[in-house]
Design a protein around this motif. Structure first.
Motif, short mmCIF file in Angstrom:
data_model
loop_
_atom_site.label_atom_id
_atom_site.label_comp_id
_atom_site.label_asym_id
_atom_site.label_seq_id
_atom_site.Cartn_x
_atom_site.Cartn_y
_atom_site.Cartn_z
N ARG A 289 0.86 -1.19 0.00
CA ARG A 289 0.00 0.00 0.00
C ARG A 289 0.88 1.23 0.00
O ARG A 289 1.88 1.30 0.72
N ASN A 290 0.51 2.21 -0.79
CA ASN A 290 1.26 3.47 -0.85
C ASN A 290 1.14 4.18 0.49
O ASN A 290 0.05 4.60 0.88
N PRO A 291 2.24 4.35 1.23
CA PRO A 291 2.14 5.02 2.54
C PRO A 291 1.89 6.52 2.42
O PRO A 291 1.59 7.17 3.42
N PHE A 292 1.99 7.06 1.20
CA PHE A 292 1.74 8.48 0.97
C PHE A 292 0.61 8.66 -0.04
O PHE A 292 0.65 9.55 -0.89
N GLU A 293 -0.40 7.81 0.08
CA GLU A 293 -1.54 7.87 -0.83
C GLU A 293 -2.18 9.26 -0.78
O GLU A 293 -2.39 9.83 0.28
N GLY A 294 -2.47 9.78 -1.96
CA GLY A 294 -3.10 11.09 -2.07
C GLY A 294 -2.14 12.22 -2.36
O GLY A 294 -2.55 13.32 -2.72
N ALA A 295 -0.83 11.94 -2.24
CA ALA A 295 0.16 13.00 -2.47
C ALA A 295 0.61 13.08 -3.93
O ALA A 295 1.28 14.03 -4.32
N GLY A 296 0.25 12.10 -4.74
CA GLY A 296 0.60 12.12 -6.15
C GLY A 296 2.09 12.00 -6.40
O GLY A 296 2.61 12.59 -7.35
N SER A 298 5.78 10.17 -7.34
CA SER A 298 6.33 9.11 -8.18
C SER A 298 6.83 7.97 -7.30
O SER A 298 6.96 8.12 -6.07
N ASP A 299 7.15 6.84 -7.92
CA ASP A 299 7.64 5.70 -7.15
C ASP A 299 8.92 6.04 -6.39
O ASP A 299 9.08 5.66 -5.22
N ASP A 300 9.85 6.73 -7.05
CA ASP A 300 11.10 7.09 -6.37
C ASP A 300 10.83 8.08 -5.24
O ASP A 300 11.44 7.98 -4.16
N ASP A 301 9.93 9.03 -5.47
CA ASP A 301 9.57 9.97 -4.41
C ASP A 301 8.99 9.24 -3.20
O ASP A 301 9.30 9.56 -2.05
N ILE A 302 8.12 8.26 -3.46
CA ILE A 302 7.51 7.49 -2.38
C ILE A 302 8.59 6.80 -1.55
O ILE A 302 8.57 6.83 -0.32
N ALA A 303 9.56 6.20 -2.24
CA ALA A 303 10.61 5.46 -1.54
C ALA A 303 11.47 6.38 -0.69
O ALA A 303 11.80 6.06 0.46
N VAL A 304 11.85 7.55 -1.22
CA VAL A 304 12.68 8.48 -0.46
C VAL A 304 11.90 9.06 0.71
O VAL A 304 12.42 9.16 1.83
N ALA A 305 10.65 9.45 0.47
CA ALA A 305 9.83 9.96 1.57
C ALA A 305 9.66 8.90 2.65
O ALA A 305 9.67 9.19 3.85
N ASP A 306 9.54 7.65 2.22
CA ASP A 306 9.37 6.54 3.16
C ASP A 306 10.60 6.40 4.06
O ASP A 306 10.48 6.27 5.29
N ILE A 307 11.81 6.45 3.47
CA ILE A 307 12.99 6.27 4.33
C ILE A 307 13.22 7.50 5.20
O ILE A 307 13.70 7.39 6.33
#
Length: 357
Positions: A289-296, A298-307
């Protein structure tokens, strides 16, 4: 609780962090940025609205962030890590944490025992890779025995191979070769060149033998950007195989079945929701599940925001270590062996280093 972090440096990676904090301000907040010059600090403040400081000490006197992210060039990274650690403050270092083996050893000797250092290795947090890792850890293809990665370079690819195989600090025998071939290279970090003339680009191919479990590394210069080279990942296991988004495995002694990983992306075609990744499913169950759902993002952005967020939780004592310094040192140790073998033509064998415990 929002994660608050400071940053050292004002280059591309820091701008990446600042952009993500601006995209999800309820989840990430920048306490300040340390820049070498007042002029550069003024530019950062004017563009991003965050305070700028000349030293880490000045930043930490002004605020107490959860941690400080060091995003400086390779040669400066070890000293940036040491400086934050001297303030007994958690630090998230960019990859790699030191340029060479001597630098890795010296850095570990100085700060390894502090337990203060994590590294921003985000590739297995990218949605597709995270979904693949979930399937491997669930035992869908049995015991993982081999991983092939043609996607990203050196320590990033090594982190994927080690993570998917479940390899720790075992010795590795590396055999690598480098080969030149003509390839058009129309897109770089600077944008489209308008030139489709083939250039002589190098492909490096390496096998990594971890004593029964193996990795295959395959990377072409500028493969991150070049749209003429696809990315591939294969994970072979004792009862099946995962190839990109397809999975085949044995469900009983006479029944092999195939399944696929399916992304739910909104905002496509006549879907009028925000352009966003919702989740990735496999055989009717959600495995990511996208932990930043709704923020629009990219995949790389999601990964960096996640770490970034995971590091904040770890620094506050609310979550596990996302990627400890020892893991990143091991990744770069093997990456350096790939380079050594490719240059020399013979095998390179990694030994047991101090960070292996």
């Amino acid at each position: 609780m929002a994660t608050t972090f400071g940053a050292i440096g004002s280059g591309r990676r820091t701008r990446f962090f600042l952009r993500l904090a601006a995209a999800v301000p309820d989840r990430l907040r920048v306490a300040g940025v340390v820049t070498r010059s007042a002029e550069r600090g003024e530019e950062v403040t004017a563009r991003w609205g965050v305070p700028a400081f000349r030293t880490v000490g000045e930043l930490l006197r002004h605020e107490r962030p959860d941690y400080v992210a060091a995003a400086v060039p390779w040669p400066a990274m070890p000293d940036a890590i040491r400086e934050v650690a001297r303030h007994r403050t958690p630090v998230l270092a960019e990859t790699p944490p030191a340029p060479d083996l001597d630098g890795l050893r010296a850095l570990w000797r100085d700060v390894g025992a502090t337990g203060l250092v994590q590294v921003a290795e985000q590739y297995l947090l990218m949605p597709g890779h995270a979904a693949r890792l979930a399937l491997v850890r669930d035992g869908v293809i049995g015991e993982p025995t081999s991983v092939q990665v043609s996607s990203t370079h050196l320590y990033h690819a090594v982190s994927m191979i080690r993570g998917l195989l479940g390899v720790g600090f075992e010795a590795a025998e590396v055999r690598a070769g480098a080969f030149e071939a003509p390839l058009a290279n129309p897109l770089t970090p600077d944008g489209w060149s308008g030139d489709d003339t083939p250039q002589r680009l190098t492909t490096t191919i390496a096998t990594l033998d971890f004593g029964g479990r193996t990795g295959l590394y395959d990377f072409t210069d500028n493969q991150w950007w070049n749209p003429l080279r696809m990315r591939r990942i294969v994970v072979r296991g004792s009862i099946g195989e995962l190839a990109d988004d397809r999975v085949v495995r044995l469900v009983d002694p006479t029944t092999p079945v195939e399944s696929v990983l399916i992304r739910r992306d909104t905002g496509v075609d006549l879907n009028l929701e925000l352009r966003d990744l919702k989740h990735i499913s496999f055989d009717g169950r959600v495995v990511y599940r996208n932990p930043f759902e709704g923020a629009g993002l990219s995949d790389d952005d999601i990964a960096v925001a996640d770490i970034l967020e995971r590091t904040g939780a770890w620094a506050r004592g609310e979550g596990p270590a996302p990627y400890p310094l020892a893991e990143a040192c091991q990744d770069h140790l093997i990456a350096l062996a790939i380079g050594e073998s490719a240059r020399g033509g013979g095998p390179a064998v990694t030994g047991k280093e101090a960070w292996a415990g």
